[in-house]
Design a protein around this motif. Structure first.
Motif, PDB file in Angstrom:
ATOM      1  N   GLU A   2       0.732  -0.937  -0.079  1.00 12.28           N
ATOM      2  CA  GLU A   2      -0.047  -0.034  -0.076  1.00 12.28           C
ATOM      3  C   GLU A   2       0.923   1.299   0.028  1.00 12.28           C
ATOM      4  OE1 GLU A   2      -3.188   0.024   2.878  1.00 12.28           O
ATOM      5  OE2 GLU A   2      -3.512  -1.990   2.582  1.00 12.28           O
ATOM      6  N   ILE A   3       0.571   2.248  -0.619  1.00 15.25           N
ATOM      7  CA  ILE A   3       0.985   3.575  -0.616  1.00 15.25           C
ATOM      8  C   ILE A   3       0.076   4.601  -0.065  1.00 15.25           C
ATOM      9  CG2 ILE A   3       1.997   5.400  -2.212  1.00 15.25           C
ATOM     10  CD1 ILE A   3       2.421   2.801  -4.217  1.00 15.25           C
ATOM     11  N   SER A   4       0.687   5.512   0.731  1.00 10.21           N
ATOM     12  CA  SER A   4      -0.231   6.549   1.436  1.00 10.21           C
ATOM     13  C   SER A   4       0.133   7.685   0.671  1.00 10.21           C
ATOM     14  CB  SER A   4       0.311   6.507   2.769  1.00 10.21           C
ATOM     15  OG  SER A   4      -0.117   7.839   3.432  1.00 10.21           O
ATOM     16  N   ALA A  16       5.673   3.506 -10.493  1.00 14.61           N
ATOM     17  CA  ALA A  16       6.364   2.365 -10.319  1.00 14.61           C
ATOM     18  C   ALA A  16       5.795   1.175 -10.137  1.00 14.61           C
ATOM     19  CB  ALA A  16       7.409   2.321  -9.141  1.00 14.61           C
ATOM     20  N   LEU A  17       4.772   1.117  -9.049  1.00 12.20           N
ATOM     21  CA  LEU A  17       3.708   0.099  -8.844  1.00 12.20           C
ATOM     22  C   LEU A  17       2.951  -0.153 -10.022  1.00 12.20           C
ATOM     23  CD1 LEU A  17       3.060  -1.569  -6.486  1.00 12.20           C
ATOM     24  CD2 LEU A  17       1.312  -0.130  -6.086  1.00 12.20           C
ATOM     25  N   SER A  18       2.769   0.863 -10.987  1.00 15.47           N
ATOM     26  CA  SER A  18       1.889   0.191 -12.206  1.00 15.47           C
ATOM     27  C   SER A  18       2.540  -0.316 -13.204  1.00 15.47           C
ATOM     28  CB  SER A  18       1.211   1.944 -12.701  1.00 15.47           C
ATOM     29  OG  SER A  18       0.753   1.682 -14.079  1.00 15.47           O
ATOM     30  N   VAL A  30       1.305 -14.909 -12.972  1.00 14.69           N
ATOM     31  CA  VAL A  30       0.517 -13.702 -12.057  1.00 14.69           C
ATOM     32  C   VAL A  30       1.639 -12.810 -12.017  1.00 14.69           C
ATOM     33  CG1 VAL A  30      -0.755 -13.200  -9.966  1.00 14.69           C
ATOM     34  CG2 VAL A  30      -1.158 -15.470 -11.232  1.00 14.69           C
ATOM     35  N   ASN A  31       1.071 -11.425 -11.968  1.00 10.48           N
ATOM     36  CA  ASN A  31       2.182 -10.297 -11.839  1.00 10.48           C
ATOM     37  C   ASN A  31       2.654 -10.456 -10.263  1.00 10.48           C
ATOM     38  OD1 ASN A  31       0.744  -8.083 -10.270  1.00 10.48           O
ATOM     39  ND2 ASN A  31      -0.876  -8.596 -12.024  1.00 10.48           N
ATOM     40  N   ILE A  32       3.781  -9.781 -10.117  1.00 12.25           N
ATOM     41  CA  ILE A  32       4.647  -9.564  -8.739  1.00 12.25           C
ATOM     42  C   ILE A  32       3.662  -8.978  -7.924  1.00 12.25           C
ATOM     43  CG2 ILE A  32       6.645 -10.595  -9.776  1.00 12.25           C
ATOM     44  CD1 ILE A  32       7.653  -7.530  -9.143  1.00 12.25           C
ATOM     45  N   VAL A  33       2.954  -8.017  -8.302  1.00 14.89           N
ATOM     46  CA  VAL A  33       2.217  -7.349  -7.356  1.00 14.89           C
ATOM     47  C   VAL A  33       1.018  -7.843  -6.839  1.00 14.89           C
ATOM     48  CG1 VAL A  33       0.717  -5.144  -7.165  1.00 14.89           C
ATOM     49  CG2 VAL A  33       2.925  -5.059  -8.558  1.00 14.89           C
ATOM     50  N   ASP A  34       0.299  -8.694  -7.572  1.00 17.01           N
ATOM     51  CA  ASP A  34      -0.946  -9.219  -7.155  1.00 17.01           C
ATOM     52  C   ASP A  34      -0.332 -10.788  -6.336  1.00 17.01           C
ATOM     53  OD1 ASP A  34      -2.995  -7.737  -7.996  1.00 17.01           O
ATOM     54  OD2 ASP A  34      -3.038  -8.324 -10.020  1.00 17.01           O
ATOM     55  N   LEU A  35       0.880 -10.961  -6.851  1.00 13.53           N
ATOM     56  CA  LEU A  35       1.464 -12.169  -5.840  1.00 13.53           C
ATOM     57  C   LEU A  35       1.623 -11.767  -4.352  1.00 13.53           C
ATOM     58  CD1 LEU A  35       3.599 -14.379  -8.365  1.00 13.53           C
ATOM     59  CD2 LEU A  35       1.379 -14.881  -7.145  1.00 13.53           C
ATOM     60  N   GLY A  36       1.921 -10.519  -4.251  1.00 14.93           N
ATOM     61  CA  GLY A  36       2.373  -9.829  -2.940  1.00 14.93           C
ATOM     62  C   GLY A  36       3.788  -9.815  -2.789  1.00 14.93           C
ATOM     63  N   LEU A  37       4.511 -10.001  -3.871  1.00 14.46           N
ATOM     64  CA  LEU A  37       5.997 -10.165  -3.697  1.00 14.46           C
ATOM     65  C   LEU A  37       6.660  -8.739  -3.516  1.00 14.46           C
ATOM     66  CD1 LEU A  37       6.616 -12.792  -6.527  1.00 14.46           C
ATOM     67  CD2 LEU A  37       6.280 -13.236  -4.023  1.00 14.46           C
ATOM     68  N   TYR A  39       7.400  -5.569  -1.480  1.00 10.75           N
ATOM     69  CA  TYR A  39       7.330  -5.244  -0.188  1.00 10.75           C
ATOM     70  C   TYR A  39       7.444  -3.554   0.169  1.00 10.75           C
ATOM     71  CZ  TYR A  39       7.507 -10.028   1.510  1.00 10.75           C
ATOM     72  OH  TYR A  39       7.412 -11.209   1.854  1.00 10.75           O
ATOM     73  N   GLY A  40       8.379  -2.932  -0.815  1.00  9.39           N
ATOM     74  CA  GLY A  40       8.606  -1.691  -0.769  1.00  9.39           C
ATOM     75  C   GLY A  40       9.303  -1.014  -1.989  1.00  9.39           C
ATOM     76  N   LEU A  41       9.034   0.250  -2.182  1.00  6.87           N
ATOM     77  CA  LEU A  41       9.514   1.154  -3.068  1.00  6.87           C
ATOM     78  C   LEU A  41      10.219   2.404  -2.274  1.00  6.87           C
ATOM     79  CD1 LEU A  41       6.750   1.163  -5.497  1.00  6.87           C
ATOM     80  CD2 LEU A  41       9.008   0.136  -5.815  1.00  6.87           C
ATOM     81  N   ARG A  42      11.454   2.514  -2.629  1.00  8.58           N
ATOM     82  CA  ARG A  42      12.418   3.656  -2.053  1.00  8.58           C
ATOM     83  C   ARG A  42      12.996   4.617  -3.017  1.00  8.58           C
ATOM     84  NH1 ARG A  42      15.986   1.838   2.344  1.00  8.58           N
ATOM     85  NH2 ARG A  42      17.568   2.453   0.905  1.00  8.58           N
TER      86      ARG A  42
END
Length: 108
Positions: A2-4, A16-18, A30-37, A39-42
């Motif tokens: 999640e991104i606030s 980036a998430l897109s 399955v894409n890595i976002v929907d797999l929940g792989l 964890y973070g973007l900095r």
């Protein structure tokens, strides 16, 4: 992940998430976002983008293909940044990390 809206680099993180939705796990398709792989973007002021993520297993035979896919998906979106991928094993990936879309794609 999640991104606030209050986070620094909010718009960049959304971009980036897109882009990461295009990176598929070649075994599960399955894409890595929907797999929940992911964890973070900095985003660093020095021009680096660090992606913290995991793989479904520590011995994932296609881990290098996935991390290369991450870099290749983000490089055109952020050509001024160096993309780094950090693989972590804590927390360990668990099927509970799948999004509803990921569950649907796997037929769960």
């Amino acid at each position: 992940m999640e991104i606030s809206v209050n986070e620094p680099f909010y718009n960049e993180k959304l971009q980036a998430l897109s882009a990461l939705y295009s990176v598929m796990d070649p075994e599960l398709m399955v894409n890595i976002v929907d797999l929940g792989l992911v964890y973070g973007l900095r985003f660093e002021e020095a021009g680096e983008l660090l992606v913290t993520m995991t793989l479904s297993t520590p011995h994932c035979p296609l881990g290098e293909a996935i991390t290369t896919g991450v870099k290749n998906s983000l490089a055109p979106v952020f050509p001024e940044r160096t993309v780094q991928v950090k693989i972590v094993w804590e927390p360990a990936w668990d099927p509970e990390m799948l999004t509803a879309e990921g569950r649907w794609q796997l037929g769960w």
